[in-house]
Design an enzyme around this catalytic site. Sequence first.
Site, mmCIF file in Angstrom:
data_model
loop_
_atom_site.group_PDB
_atom_site.id
_atom_site.type_symbol
_atom_site.label_atom_id
_atom_site.label_comp_id
_atom_site.label_asym_id
_atom_site.label_seq_id
_atom_site.Cartn_x
_atom_site.Cartn_y
_atom_site.Cartn_z
ATOM 1 C CB ALA A 62 -0.911 0.015 1.226
ATOM 2 C CE1 TYR A 63 2.826 7.473 -2.321
ATOM 3 C CE2 TYR A 63 1.434 8.112 -0.485
ATOM 4 C CZ TYR A 63 2.437 8.407 -1.387
ATOM 5 O OH TYR A 63 3.049 9.627 -1.336
ATOM 6 C CB THR A 64 1.090 3.648 4.353
ATOM 7 O OG1 THR A 64 2.516 3.483 4.346
ATOM 8 C CG2 THR A 64 0.419 2.321 4.005
ATOM 9 C CE1 TYR A 127 -3.105 4.735 3.401
ATOM 10 C CE2 TYR A 127 -4.335 5.657 5.241
ATOM 11 C CZ TYR A 127 -3.694 4.589 4.652
ATOM 12 O OH TYR A 127 -3.642 3.373 5.284
ATOM 13 C CD1 TRP A 152 -5.061 5.025 14.501
ATOM 14 C CD2 TRP A 152 -4.603 5.348 16.675
ATOM 15 N NE1 TRP A 152 -5.729 6.160 14.906
ATOM 16 C CE2 TRP A 152 -5.469 6.386 16.233
ATOM 17 C CE3 TRP A 152 -4.188 5.328 18.000
ATOM 18 C CZ2 TRP A 152 -5.920 7.391 17.073
ATOM 19 C CZ3 TRP A 152 -4.645 6.337 18.843
ATOM 20 C CH2 TRP A 152 -5.497 7.362 18.390
#
Length: 284
Positions: A62-64, A127, A152
């Site tokens: 993923a792009y986080t 996001y 989280w």
Amino acid sequence: MGTTLVFGGAGQLGQCLARVAREKNFAGLIFLSETEGNILNNESLQALFERHQPSHVINCAAYTAVDKAEDEVELARRINRDGVENLARLCAAHDAVLLQISTDFVFAGTGNQPLTETDATEPLGIYGLTKLEGEQVIPPLTDKYFILRTSWLYSEFANNFVKTMLKLGAEREELRIIWDQVGTPTYAIDLAACLLHLIETQSQEYGLYHYSNEGLTSWYDFATAIFELRGLPTRTVPIRSSEYPTKATRPAYSVMDKSKAKARLGVAIPHWRTSLAECLKRLN
């Protein structure tokens, strides 16, 4: 059980999956780094699926970078939406089950009640928007999927809030921490165990689920708990989000209701403080 391909296998959740698999003697997982399993490269993906004929696919890729995504919209969308679409299409073609990780950032977080899977989504930033788009491309392509929204994430691996607080707490006497964002920390080891449970039990309770640890807290109280449990004398000072401006807006309240996961998937979900204590023990 067949083979499980793990995309994003070198990241935090991938490393947690590897450790839980070792502890449980869980065989058949193939961990693919970003270069080994590029979810944007259809040709190499096709080759991987044909070679391994997986029964399950876990997508940890993923792009986080939440704030950076505001400037890298197309890259975030390619990874978080298009990459997921590529995997979903191949899973359908090869009759594999897709396990996709999503996020609490799909919500605006303006309420004060635990969020269910049927609550309206309203991402506040790129996001969250691209992760939601990643959720939405799956159902038209395959019925055999689990989407797990989490929040989280932390663990002993990679960079995360817990490790950052331990580092800063050892260096400084006082830290200013946001108190008006409320959610639930999730030990990535617990999420990894849940994912392996779905594979091990061959669950067919497909669909969208919420999975985080139990309870709720603010970033301020989370940091305070880290220092208390670790025995660090660091003082924590609560501040508002407005005192620590970021490019992307975070949800103020993103506590998720896990009733559906507990009822249908048969998973035990520890309280966040219990899991934090376990993580800190392992970090010791």
